[in-house]
Motif scaffolding. Sequence first.
Motif, PDB file in Angstrom:
ATOM      1  N   GLU A  39       0.835  -1.206   0.000  1.00  0.00           N
ATOM      2  CA  GLU A  39       0.000   0.000   0.000  1.00  0.00           C
ATOM      3  C   GLU A  39       0.871   1.258   0.000  1.00  0.00           C
ATOM      4  OE1 GLU A  39      -3.314   2.353   2.763  1.00  0.00           O
ATOM      5  OE2 GLU A  39      -2.781   0.268   3.215  1.00  0.00           O
ATOM      6  N   TRP A  67      -5.143   3.165  -4.085  1.00  0.00           N
ATOM      7  CA  TRP A  67      -3.933   3.730  -3.473  1.00  0.00           C
ATOM      8  C   TRP A  67      -3.127   4.559  -4.466  1.00  0.00           C
ATOM      9  CZ3 TRP A  67      -2.799  -1.808  -1.414  1.00  0.00           C
ATOM     10  CH2 TRP A  67      -3.658  -2.084  -0.334  1.00  0.00           C
ATOM     11  N   LYS A  91       1.175   4.116  -3.059  1.00  0.00           N
ATOM     12  CA  LYS A  91       0.863   5.533  -2.850  1.00  0.00           C
ATOM     13  C   LYS A  91       2.017   6.441  -3.263  1.00  0.00           C
ATOM     14  CE  LYS A  91      -2.617   4.946   0.761  1.00  0.00           C
ATOM     15  NZ  LYS A  91      -2.963   5.076   2.205  1.00  0.00           N
ATOM     16  N   SER A 148      -8.111  -2.216  -4.513  1.00  0.00           N
ATOM     17  CA  SER A 148      -7.316  -1.567  -3.465  1.00  0.00           C
ATOM     18  C   SER A 148      -6.062  -0.926  -4.065  1.00  0.00           C
ATOM     19  CB  SER A 148      -6.916  -2.584  -2.395  1.00  0.00           C
ATOM     20  OG  SER A 148      -8.037  -3.044  -1.688  1.00  0.00           O
TER      21      SER A 148
END
Length: 281
Positions: free
Chosen positions: A204, A236, A208, A232
């Motif tokens: 994650e 991100w 990002k 997901s």
Amino acid sequence: MIKKNQILTRKEQKPIVFDLFFNKTKELKPLVIFCHGYKGFKDWGAWDLVANTFKNCDLFFVKFNFSHNGGTVEQPIDFPDLEAFAENNYSKELQDLDDLLSYLCSENNSFLNEIDTKNITLIGHSRGGGIATIRANEDNRITKLITWASVSAFGKRTSTTGDLEQWKKDGVKYVLNGRTKQQMPHNYQFYLDYKANKERLNIEKACKNIQIPHLIIHAKDDPSVTFEEAKSLHSWNPKSELFAIKNSDHVFDAKHPWNHNLMPKALQMVTNKSLDFILNH
């Protein structure tokens, strides 16, 4: 030109076995490195057909075995070396990828004059998608990232954290390989490595931070890594592109062995989308 089972030797580390697919031309070619997934290997299923398709589009395509995936230099297909498999971990896979990339971009690579070292794409399938994502965040040599059916969190995989108390007590746990019928060992060091490097292994966080073009491909009905994980990844990195494949599975309808001259339609779609992404960014 196809160069199979090339060997990258390293001091005090297991060698890396890799394949090169490219057309010899005067033009420099974008470099594409493919990372296989858990219980995978470079010669699995239809990966050679994928490699040939990239080659025919004038890309320099490389696929390799992670050094502790259970294959050997003499037998890179399947898992003759379960002792090495037991000692695999995410940190070793990240180091393997770094070492291979550094070699391909170095004067030691006799085919360096074929490669555009300023145009490098990582493709990772399944667990390899997580490894590719973390490496892409860490390495400014990488200019594009593509994941196929990628995991979104290493800490949620049963191979990382399942049966912790028993695993610690026994020092090893086993996972059945349904195809080969082998009991695949995971030594407890796998979990210890994950815990020691948990911050680095945060997919994650890596997602990002990624600023390069990023394509996420995933089958909506993937039974092994759910489509929610692709969503997901996309959430991100909202600048990424999410491409859904309908009515397919974790390996896009391929299997091992793959005894056909053409890849399955779903995998062809994945390949075509990836090629378009590389050539038009």
